[in-house]
Design an enzyme around this catalytic site. Sequence first.
Site, mmCIF file in Angstrom:
data_model
loop_
_atom_site.group_PDB
_atom_site.id
_atom_site.type_symbol
_atom_site.label_atom_id
_atom_site.label_comp_id
_atom_site.label_asym_id
_atom_site.label_seq_id
_atom_site.Cartn_x
_atom_site.Cartn_y
_atom_site.Cartn_z
ATOM 1 N NE ARG A 102 -14.696 -25.763 35.860
ATOM 2 C CZ ARG A 102 -14.498 -24.772 36.745
ATOM 3 N NH1 ARG A 102 -15.530 -24.086 37.213
ATOM 4 N NH2 ARG A 102 -13.296 -24.457 37.134
ATOM 5 C CG HIS A 122 -12.860 -29.820 37.907
ATOM 6 N ND1 HIS A 122 -12.045 -28.729 37.978
ATOM 7 C CD2 HIS A 122 -13.063 -30.040 36.584
ATOM 8 C CE1 HIS A 122 -11.765 -28.292 36.745
ATOM 9 N NE2 HIS A 122 -12.391 -29.072 35.894
ATOM 10 C CG HIS A 152 -15.660 -28.017 26.990
ATOM 11 N ND1 HIS A 152 -14.313 -28.004 26.762
ATOM 12 C CD2 HIS A 152 -15.800 -28.079 28.346
ATOM 13 C CE1 HIS A 152 -13.661 -28.043 27.917
ATOM 14 N NE2 HIS A 152 -14.542 -28.108 28.891
ATOM 15 C CD1 TRP A 200 -15.622 -24.816 23.829
ATOM 16 C CD2 TRP A 200 -16.742 -24.429 25.722
ATOM 17 N NE1 TRP A 200 -14.740 -24.913 24.886
ATOM 18 C CE2 TRP A 200 -15.388 -24.679 26.050
ATOM 19 C CE3 TRP A 200 -17.631 -24.153 26.767
ATOM 20 C CZ2 TRP A 200 -14.908 -24.667 27.360
ATOM 21 C CZ3 TRP A 200 -17.154 -24.135 28.072
ATOM 22 C CH2 TRP A 200 -15.814 -24.392 28.357
ATOM 23 C CB THR A 201 -22.645 -24.272 21.594
ATOM 24 O OG1 THR A 201 -23.203 -24.333 22.918
ATOM 25 C CG2 THR A 201 -21.719 -25.460 21.374
ATOM 26 C CG ASP A 215 -12.207 -27.011 23.676
ATOM 27 O OD1 ASP A 215 -12.594 -28.049 24.241
ATOM 28 O OD2 ASP A 215 -12.298 -25.884 24.201
HETATM 29 C C1 HEM Z 1 -10.114 -31.829 28.015
HETATM 30 C C2 HEM Z 1 -9.610 -31.007 28.920
HETATM 31 C C3 HEM Z 1 -10.435 -29.942 29.561
HETATM 32 C C4 HEM Z 1 -10.058 -28.669 29.780
HETATM 33 C C5 HEM Z 1 -8.713 -28.069 29.486
HETATM 34 C C6 HEM Z 1 -11.185 -27.985 30.356
HETATM 35 C C7 HEM Z 1 -11.171 -26.670 30.725
HETATM 36 C C8 HEM Z 1 -12.282 -25.948 31.107
HETATM 37 C C9 HEM Z 1 -12.293 -24.547 31.435
HETATM 38 C C10 HEM Z 1 -11.081 -23.633 31.425
HETATM 39 C C11 HEM Z 1 -13.564 -24.206 31.745
HETATM 40 C C12 HEM Z 1 -14.096 -22.841 32.164
HETATM 41 C C13 HEM Z 1 -14.347 -22.767 33.660
HETATM 42 C C14 HEM Z 1 -14.911 -21.410 34.044
HETATM 43 O O1 HEM Z 1 -14.248 -20.406 33.747
HETATM 44 O O2 HEM Z 1 -16.003 -21.354 34.634
HETATM 45 C C15 HEM Z 1 -14.369 -25.384 31.599
HETATM 46 C C16 HEM Z 1 -15.718 -25.416 31.777
HETATM 47 C C17 HEM Z 1 -16.461 -26.556 31.677
HETATM 48 N N1 HEM Z 1 -15.979 -27.843 31.507
HETATM 49 FE FE1 HEM Z 1 -14.115 -28.330 30.924
HETATM 50 N N2 HEM Z 1 -12.220 -28.846 30.482
HETATM 51 C C18 HEM Z 1 -11.813 -30.065 30.023
HETATM 52 C C19 HEM Z 1 -12.538 -31.228 30.039
HETATM 53 C C20 HEM Z 1 -13.824 -31.318 30.489
HETATM 54 C C21 HEM Z 1 -14.521 -32.559 30.707
HETATM 55 C C22 HEM Z 1 -13.894 -33.952 30.569
HETATM 56 C C23 HEM Z 1 -15.772 -32.229 31.094
HETATM 57 C C24 HEM Z 1 -16.916 -33.139 31.429
HETATM 58 C C25 HEM Z 1 -17.061 -34.326 30.854
HETATM 59 C C26 HEM Z 1 -15.857 -30.790 31.122
HETATM 60 C C27 HEM Z 1 -16.985 -30.062 31.427
HETATM 61 C C28 HEM Z 1 -17.036 -28.689 31.525
HETATM 62 C C29 HEM Z 1 -18.266 -27.927 31.664
HETATM 63 C C30 HEM Z 1 -19.675 -28.481 31.669
HETATM 64 C C31 HEM Z 1 -17.894 -26.575 31.774
HETATM 65 C C32 HEM Z 1 -18.819 -25.367 31.922
HETATM 66 C C33 HEM Z 1 -18.925 -24.920 33.358
HETATM 67 C C34 HEM Z 1 -19.795 -23.675 33.525
HETATM 68 O O3 HEM Z 1 -20.518 -23.268 32.622
HETATM 69 O O4 HEM Z 1 -19.776 -23.097 34.624
HETATM 70 N N3 HEM Z 1 -14.655 -30.273 30.776
HETATM 71 N N4 HEM Z 1 -13.565 -26.438 31.220
#
Ligand code: HEM
Length: 272
Positions: free
Chosen positions: A29, A33, A165, A181-182, A226
Site C-alpha cells: 500500500r 500510494h 486486496h 478481504w480474505t 471492490d
Molecule cells: C481500486 C481502488 C482502491 C481503493 C478504493 C482502495 C482502498 C483501500 C482501503 C480503504 C484500504 C484500507 C486501509 C487501512 O485501513 O489500513 C486499502 C488497503 C490496501 N490496499 Fe487498497 N484500494 C484500492 C486499490 C488498491 C491498489 C491498486 C492496490 C495495489 C495494487 C491496493 C493495495 C492495498 C493493500 C495491500 C491494502 C492493505 C494494507 C494493510 O493491510 O495495511 N489497493 N485499500
Amino acid sequence: MADTLNYDTLVKEIEDLVKEKNCGPILIRLSWHDAGVFSSGALSGGCPNAAMRFTDAGEGTFGANAGLPTVALTLLKPVTEKYAETGFISHADLWALSANVATKVMGGPDVPTRFGRPDAKESSESVESQVGRLPDGDKGVVHLRDIFHPKGFDDKDIVALSGAHTVGKCHAERSGFEGAWTEDHLKFDNTYFTHLLSKKYEAETTAKGNPQLRCPVSGTMMLTTDMALLEDEAFKVHVERYAADQDAFFSDYVKAWVKLQENGCKDLREKL
Ligand code: HEM
C-alpha cells in the site's frame, strides 16, 4: 559501514522484516500510494518520490494515506536508516523494492524493480491534493474509471490491480473501514476474485460510519469499489478470468503494477 551494504543484503533484510512483522500488505500500500498520485488527465503530474515521509503538509497528511507515514515507515525504519539515509538507495526506490519483495514473500509473482526515482526534499514537492488521484472506497464504477484511466490504466488493469486486496486489512483507525478481504490476509493469490464471485455479502456500516460489505459466513469484507467490479460487464469478465486462472492474474497484475510503480518516472535503470 557503507562498504558492507549491497543489494543482496538489502533484499534479505526486507524479506526478514516482512516475515517477522507480517507487514507485506502495508508495504504494498505504501508503494501504491506513493506512485498512485500520478495522473495525466486534467490533473497532471505526480510521481513516486516518497513525499509521504514529510508530515508537516502534503502527501504525508492526506487522509487517504492514513497509517503510511506512521505505521509503514516505522516498520521500515531500520532498513531506511541503513540503506536510504546513507544514500545507498533513494527512499522512493526502497518503497518500490520493498513492495515487490513483500509480494514475492507472500507467495505472489516475481516483480522486476527498476531504479532511479528521485526523492522529494520537502513536503512542497507533494501533489496538491488526493482528490481525483487516489480512490475512495465508498464509490463505484464511474469513480474507478475516473481515477485509473487518466493514469493510463484500462478496465483490465483496474481489475488486476484491485486483486492486491487479496492481502491486507482495513483498519478502523486508518481508513474507517474494517476487516480483511480474505481469510489468509498474508497470502498473495487469486482468492480475492474467487471470494467476489462465490460469497454473499451484506451491506453494513462500520463503527466509523463508513458503508462496506461483509460476508456473514466467513466474516471477510469488500469495499463498495471492490463490489463495483461485478457490476459492469467490462470489469466482470476479468474477475471471472482471474478467479479461474491465477497465472493470468499474476501476469496481468505484474504488467499493471510495474507501470503503476514507474508512472511519472524518467530514465530508470535496471540495476541499483
Ligand atoms: C481500486 C481502488 C482502491 C481503493 C478504493 C482502495 C482502498 C483501500 C482501503 C480503504 C484500504 C484500507 C486501509 C487501512 O485501513 O489500513 C486499502 C488497503 C490496501 N490496499 Fe487498497 N484500494 C484500492 C486499490 C488498491 C491498489 C491498486 C492496490 C495495489 C495494487 C491496493 C493495495 C492495498 C493493500 C495491500 C491494502 C492493505 C494494507 C494493510 O493491510 O495495511 N489497493 N485499500
